[in-house]
Every structure is written in structure tokens, then in C-alpha cells.
Design a protein around this motif. Structure first.
Motif, short mmCIF file in Angstrom:
data_model
loop_
_atom_site.label_atom_id
_atom_site.label_comp_id
_atom_site.label_asym_id
_atom_site.label_seq_id
_atom_site.Cartn_x
_atom_site.Cartn_y
_atom_site.Cartn_z
N LEU A 76 0.77 -1.19 -0.18
CA LEU A 76 -0.15 -0.07 0.12
C LEU A 76 0.92 1.13 0.03
O LEU A 76 0.27 2.22 -0.69
N THR A 77 1.91 1.26 0.76
CA THR A 77 2.90 2.46 0.71
C THR A 77 3.58 2.41 -0.52
O THR A 77 4.01 3.60 -1.10
N SER A 78 3.60 1.75 -1.44
CA SER A 78 4.16 1.77 -2.86
C SER A 78 2.99 2.24 -3.80
O SER A 78 3.51 2.85 -4.94
N LEU A 79 1.92 2.30 -3.48
CA LEU A 79 0.75 2.55 -4.35
C LEU A 79 0.73 4.41 -4.26
O LEU A 79 0.65 4.73 -3.29
N ASN A 119 -6.25 6.80 -1.88
CA ASN A 119 -7.19 6.13 -1.31
C ASN A 119 -6.54 5.20 -0.17
O ASN A 119 -7.28 4.74 0.85
N VAL A 120 -5.45 4.81 -0.18
CA VAL A 120 -4.55 4.05 0.65
C VAL A 120 -3.91 4.42 1.83
O VAL A 120 -3.46 3.75 2.56
N VAL A 121 -3.52 5.75 1.75
CA VAL A 121 -2.77 6.34 2.85
C VAL A 121 -3.32 6.04 4.14
O VAL A 121 -2.34 5.56 4.95
N LEU A 132 -0.90 -0.23 -11.93
CA LEU A 132 -1.55 0.32 -10.62
C LEU A 132 -3.02 0.03 -10.07
O LEU A 132 -2.97 -0.42 -8.96
N TYR A 133 -3.82 0.29 -11.16
CA TYR A 133 -5.17 0.04 -10.71
C TYR A 133 -5.42 -1.42 -10.23
O TYR A 133 -6.06 -1.47 -9.24
N ALA A 146 -5.17 -5.94 -3.89
CA ALA A 146 -4.50 -5.85 -2.64
C ALA A 146 -5.59 -5.57 -1.79
O ALA A 146 -5.54 -6.10 -0.60
N LEU A 147 -6.38 -4.61 -2.32
CA LEU A 147 -7.37 -4.28 -1.14
C LEU A 147 -8.61 -5.15 -0.60
O LEU A 147 -8.87 -5.45 0.30
#
Length: 167
Positions: A86-89, A93-95, A139-140, A146-147
Motif C-alpha cells: 500500500l505504501t508503494s501505491l 485512497n490507501v494512505v 497500478l489499478y 491488494a485491498l
């Protein structure tokens, strides 16, 4: 006779035992609440509903799937992988979810220490190599898968916490 010091000692010991048990229960309750909060945040991201957590997506095999039996150590390792992903995306939305995962891992470490176990510190994981190539390509898809899988893993962790998992 010596009953008075003995009674005082027993009273103090029972009180201290009770005082220690309450915070651990609170930590476990906070852990469950944070998991539910993260799941709600994932649900609020509309595009995560399009992929099943069990679905295989080529090139995204490094993203952890569901595990039937989770120890505290395995929970922490799994969350570390998701946090790294998530930190790589670049998505905003994921922060917050990534920050919540860090807090969740801290709570798991507290639960582990209450059971006199120490969870190994996770360093940069091997996921990074797999992740770099996939991020360039999609990315999408990486975010959605992942989510979705994170949500399933969190629900498994929530169920396991009720069973008082081992180290």
C-alpha cells in the motif's frame, strides 16, 4: 499472628492481577475495532468490490491470500506485506489504510508481548522486487486486488482474535 501481612499481600496480588488483565482486554478490543474500521474504509472505496479475494490474478501472486489458521506472528507478517504494498501505491485512497495497518501491527505486538512472545521485526520484504515490475504495468489492478485480499485477511484475523491465537 502473621495473617495480616499475608492477607494484605494476597489482596494486593489479586488487585494487580486484575489491573493487568483489563488493559490486555482493552488492547484486544481496540485491535478488533481498528480491524473493523479498516474494513469499512476498504468498503468505502467503490472499485474494490469488483474482485474476489480468492480470485487469482496473473502477476499478483505475491499479494497474500487467505490463511485458515493465523498465529500472531503470521498476522504481523501478512500485515507487513500489505503495508509495504500500500505504501508503494500512488493512490490517495490507501494512505490512511496504510497508517491504520501500522497501528494494527503495533497492537498485535502488544498482544504478543502480553503472551510473552516476541514477534520478529520485519524488514524490507521480498515483495518489493515483485511489486516494482507490477506497479509499472498495472497500478489499478494491484490496488484493487491488494485491498480485496487485505479485507479478507482482516476478517480472518478478526475471527482468529476471538480464539486467542498463539505466538
Amino acid at each position: 499472628m502473621c495473617w495480616r501481612p499475608l492477607c494484605w499481600f494476597l489482596w494486593l496480588w489479586s488487585y494487580l492481577s486484575y489491573v493487568q488483565a483489563v488493559p490486555i482486554q482493552k488492547v484486544q478490543d481496540d485491535t478488533k475495532t481498528l480491524i473493523k474500521t479498516i474494513v469499512t474504509r476498504i468498503n468505502d472505496i467503490s472499485h474494490t468490490q469488483s474482485v474476489s479475494a480468492k480470485q487469482r490474478v496473473t502477476g499478483l501472486d505475491f499479494i497474500p491470500g487467505l490463511h485458515p489458521i493465523l498465529t500472531l506472528s503470521k498476522m504481523d507478517q501478512t500485515l507487513a506485506v500489505y503495508q509495504q504494498i500500500l505504501t508503494s501505491l500512488p493512490s490517495r485512497n490507501v494512505v490512511q489504510i496504510s497508517n491504520d495497518l501500522e497501528n494494527l501491527r503495533d497492537l498485535l505486538h502488544l498482544l504478543a508481548s502480553s503472551k510473552s512472545c516476541s514477534l520478529p521485526q520485519t524488514s524490507e520484504l521480498q515483495t518489493r522486487e515483485s511489486l516494482d515490475g507490477v506497479l509499472e504495468a498495472s497500478l489499478y489492478s494491484t490496488e484493487v486486488v491488494a485491498l480485496s485480499r487485505l479485507q479478507g485477511s482482516l476478517q480472518d484475523i478478526l475471527r482468529q482474535l476471538d480464539l486467542s491465537p498463539e505466538c
